[in-house]
Design a protein around this motif. Sequence first.
Motif, PDB file in Angstrom:
ATOM      1  N   GLY A 249       0.788  -1.152   0.063  1.00  0.00           N
ATOM      2  CA  GLY A 249      -0.106  -0.007   0.005  1.00  0.00           C
ATOM      3  C   GLY A 249       0.807   1.287   0.138  1.00  0.00           C
ATOM      4  N   VAL A 250      -0.004   2.701  -0.311  1.00  0.00           N
ATOM      5  CA  VAL A 250       0.882   3.661  -0.420  1.00  0.00           C
ATOM      6  C   VAL A 250      -0.184   4.663   0.421  1.00  0.00           C
ATOM      7  CG1 VAL A 250       1.743   5.673  -1.686  1.00  0.00           C
ATOM      8  CG2 VAL A 250       1.905   3.486  -2.679  1.00  0.00           C
ATOM      9  N   ILE A 251       0.474   5.304   1.555  1.00  0.00           N
ATOM     10  CA  ILE A 251      -0.460   6.141   2.305  1.00  0.00           C
ATOM     11  C   ILE A 251      -0.972   7.185   1.332  1.00  0.00           C
ATOM     12  CG2 ILE A 251      -0.311   8.105   4.015  1.00  0.00           C
ATOM     13  CD1 ILE A 251       0.016   5.062   5.041  1.00  0.00           C
ATOM     14  N   ALA A 252      -2.207   7.622   1.212  1.00  0.00           N
ATOM     15  CA  ALA A 252      -2.744   8.242   0.328  1.00  0.00           C
ATOM     16  C   ALA A 252      -3.892   9.308   0.914  1.00  0.00           C
ATOM     17  CB  ALA A 252      -3.369   7.437  -0.684  1.00  0.00           C
ATOM     18  N   MET A 253      -4.498  10.053  -0.016  1.00  0.00           N
ATOM     19  CA  MET A 253      -5.542  11.056   0.230  1.00  0.00           C
ATOM     20  C   MET A 253      -5.406  11.668   1.587  1.00  0.00           C
ATOM     21  SD  MET A 253      -7.639  10.063  -2.362  1.00  0.00           S
ATOM     22  CE  MET A 253      -9.336  10.680  -2.091  1.00  0.00           C
ATOM     23  N   THR A 254      -6.434  11.934   2.284  1.00  0.00           N
ATOM     24  CA  THR A 254      -6.203  13.094   3.578  1.00  0.00           C
ATOM     25  C   THR A 254      -5.294  12.637   4.241  1.00  0.00           C
ATOM     26  OG1 THR A 254      -8.746  13.022   3.220  1.00  0.00           O
ATOM     27  CG2 THR A 254      -7.683  14.171   5.339  1.00  0.00           C
ATOM     28  N   SER A 255      -4.805  11.207   4.444  1.00  0.00           N
ATOM     29  CA  SER A 255      -3.785  10.839   5.526  1.00  0.00           C
ATOM     30  C   SER A 255      -2.348  11.421   4.728  1.00  0.00           C
ATOM     31  CB  SER A 255      -3.742   9.427   5.517  1.00  0.00           C
ATOM     32  OG  SER A 255      -4.656   8.908   6.085  1.00  0.00           O
TER      33      SER A 255
ATOM     34  N   HIS B 266       1.866  15.805   4.743  1.00  0.00           N
ATOM     35  CA  HIS B 266       2.686  16.952   4.353  1.00  0.00           C
ATOM     36  C   HIS B 266       2.136  18.305   4.903  1.00  0.00           C
ATOM     37  CE1 HIS B 266       4.232  14.650   1.003  1.00  0.00           C
ATOM     38  NE2 HIS B 266       3.191  14.062   0.896  1.00  0.00           N
ATOM     39  N   GLY B 267       1.594  18.261   5.836  1.00  0.00           N
ATOM     40  CA  GLY B 267       0.968  19.440   6.480  1.00  0.00           C
ATOM     41  C   GLY B 267       0.061  20.542   5.859  1.00  0.00           C
ATOM     42  N   LEU B 268      -0.599  19.886   4.939  1.00  0.00           N
ATOM     43  CA  LEU B 268      -1.576  20.735   4.155  1.00  0.00           C
ATOM     44  C   LEU B 268      -3.041  20.605   4.486  1.00  0.00           C
ATOM     45  CD1 LEU B 268      -0.035  19.841   0.565  1.00  0.00           C
ATOM     46  CD2 LEU B 268       0.629  21.599   2.119  1.00  0.00           C
ATOM     47  N   THR B 269      -3.337  20.005   5.808  1.00  0.00           N
ATOM     48  CA  THR B 269      -4.649  20.016   6.211  1.00  0.00           C
ATOM     49  C   THR B 269      -4.553  19.918   7.650  1.00  0.00           C
ATOM     50  OG1 THR B 269      -6.939  19.015   6.129  1.00  0.00           O
ATOM     51  CG2 THR B 269      -4.965  17.473   5.881  1.00  0.00           C
ATOM     52  N   ASP B 270      -5.828  20.213   8.329  1.00  0.00           N
ATOM     53  CA  ASP B 270      -5.775  20.156   9.986  1.00  0.00           C
ATOM     54  C   ASP B 270      -6.755  19.041  10.039  1.00  0.00           C
ATOM     55  OD1 ASP B 270      -4.496  22.378  10.461  1.00  0.00           O
ATOM     56  OD2 ASP B 270      -6.277  23.681  10.442  1.00  0.00           O
ATOM     57  N   GLN B 271      -7.371  18.472   8.942  1.00  0.00           N
ATOM     58  CA  GLN B 271      -8.145  17.258   9.335  1.00  0.00           C
ATOM     59  C   GLN B 271      -7.419  16.044   9.370  1.00  0.00           C
ATOM     60  OE1 GLN B 271     -11.833  16.964   8.444  1.00  0.00           O
ATOM     61  NE2 GLN B 271     -11.834  19.086   8.199  1.00  0.00           N
ATOM     62  N   MET B 272      -7.818  15.334  10.608  1.00  0.00           N
ATOM     63  CA  MET B 272      -6.935  14.068  10.862  1.00  0.00           C
ATOM     64  C   MET B 272      -8.071  13.163  10.946  1.00  0.00           C
ATOM     65  SD  MET B 272      -3.867  15.377  11.473  1.00  0.00           S
ATOM     66  CE  MET B 272      -3.209  13.718  12.417  1.00  0.00           C
TER      67      MET B 272
ATOM     68  N   THR C 163      -6.430   5.391   8.439  1.00  0.00           N
ATOM     69  CA  THR C 163      -5.431   5.917   7.516  1.00  0.00           C
ATOM     70  C   THR C 163      -5.833   5.352   6.336  1.00  0.00           C
ATOM     71  OG1 THR C 163      -3.771   5.620   9.393  1.00  0.00           O
ATOM     72  CG2 THR C 163      -3.091   5.691   7.065  1.00  0.00           C
ATOM     73  N   TRP C 164      -5.988   6.309   5.246  1.00  0.00           N
ATOM     74  CA  TRP C 164      -6.009   6.081   3.904  1.00  0.00           C
ATOM     75  C   TRP C 164      -5.054   5.250   3.301  1.00  0.00           C
ATOM     76  CZ3 TRP C 164     -10.361   7.690   0.924  1.00  0.00           C
ATOM     77  CH2 TRP C 164     -11.444   8.189   1.521  1.00  0.00           C
ATOM     78  N   VAL C 165      -5.128   4.305   2.821  1.00  0.00           N
ATOM     79  CA  VAL C 165      -4.146   3.467   1.829  1.00  0.00           C
ATOM     80  C   VAL C 165      -4.450   3.016   0.478  1.00  0.00           C
ATOM     81  CG1 VAL C 165      -2.637   1.534   2.137  1.00  0.00           C
ATOM     82  CG2 VAL C 165      -3.397   2.523   4.348  1.00  0.00           C
ATOM     83  N   ALA C 166      -3.834   3.515  -0.342  1.00  0.00           N
ATOM     84  CA  ALA C 166      -4.062   3.049  -1.727  1.00  0.00           C
ATOM     85  C   ALA C 166      -3.307   1.676  -2.319  1.00  0.00           C
ATOM     86  CB  ALA C 166      -3.613   4.270  -2.620  1.00  0.00           C
ATOM     87  N   ILE C 167      -4.157   0.821  -2.719  1.00  0.00           N
ATOM     88  CA  ILE C 167      -3.745  -0.248  -2.889  1.00  0.00           C
ATOM     89  C   ILE C 167      -4.210  -0.710  -4.573  1.00  0.00           C
ATOM     90  CG2 ILE C 167      -3.465  -1.376  -0.816  1.00  0.00           C
ATOM     91  CD1 ILE C 167      -6.022  -2.819  -1.571  1.00  0.00           C
TER      92      ILE C 167
END
Length: 206
Positions: free
Chosen positions: A77-83, A88-94, A98-102
Motif C-alpha cells: 500500500g501507499v499512504i494516500a488521500m487525506t492521510s 505533508h502538513g496541508l490540512t488540519d483534518q485528521m 489511515t487512507w491507503v491506496a492499493i
Amino acid sequence: MPGESANQREKLRALIGGHSILRAQELRKGGIAGVTIQRALADGDLIRIGRGLYQDPHAEIDSGLSLAEVAKRVPKGVIAMTSALAFHGLTDQMPRKTWVAIGVSDWSPISGIPPVRIVRFADKYLDQGVELHQISGVEVPIYSAAKTLADMFRNGRLVDRSIAVEGLRAALEERKASPGEIAEAARVGGAWRIMRPYLEALTFNG
C-alpha cells in the motif's frame, strides 16, 4: 536449554535494535521462536502494538508512528488521500482511519489497529508520485503533495471538495509544490479538468 534461550534473546535484541517496528513474520524469519517473543513481552523487552506488530520499547517514538504501523500491515500500500495530505502538513483534518491506496486486485487487509481505509487505484495511478519516508525506522511509501492533490480532486466522491481546495491553497502558500508540479500531477493523474479552474483562480489571485 539456557544457552538456546540466551542465544534467542540476543538474536531478538539484534533484530529490534535495527527496527522500531517488526512484523511477527519478520521475527519468525529471523529465527525467533514464539516462546522467546512471549518471554520478551512479559519482561518488557518487546511491546505488542497491534495484531502481529511489535515494537522496541526503547525506540524513539515518531509522531507518524501509525503510518509506519500501517506500512507494515499493508506492504503493497501507499499512504494516500487525506492521510497523505496531513503528512505533508496541508490540512488540519485528521482522519480516524489511515487512507491507503492499493491496486485493483491487491489483497485488502482485515480490520485491525490502527484502522485503515482502503482506496483502490488503477495501475496507471498507483505508481505515480510515490515518495519513501523513514518513519520510526520503517520505510513508508507516501504520495507526494502534488500527486495527493490530484487524487483528492479526481476522487471527489470520497472526500469533501473543500478539503482538496484548502490543501491546494496551502500547498501553494507554503510552497510544498509549485503550480507547474501540481498541474503536471493533475494532468497525468486524470484530474486536470476538475482542478484547473481552482488552480488558476488561486494562482492568479495569489
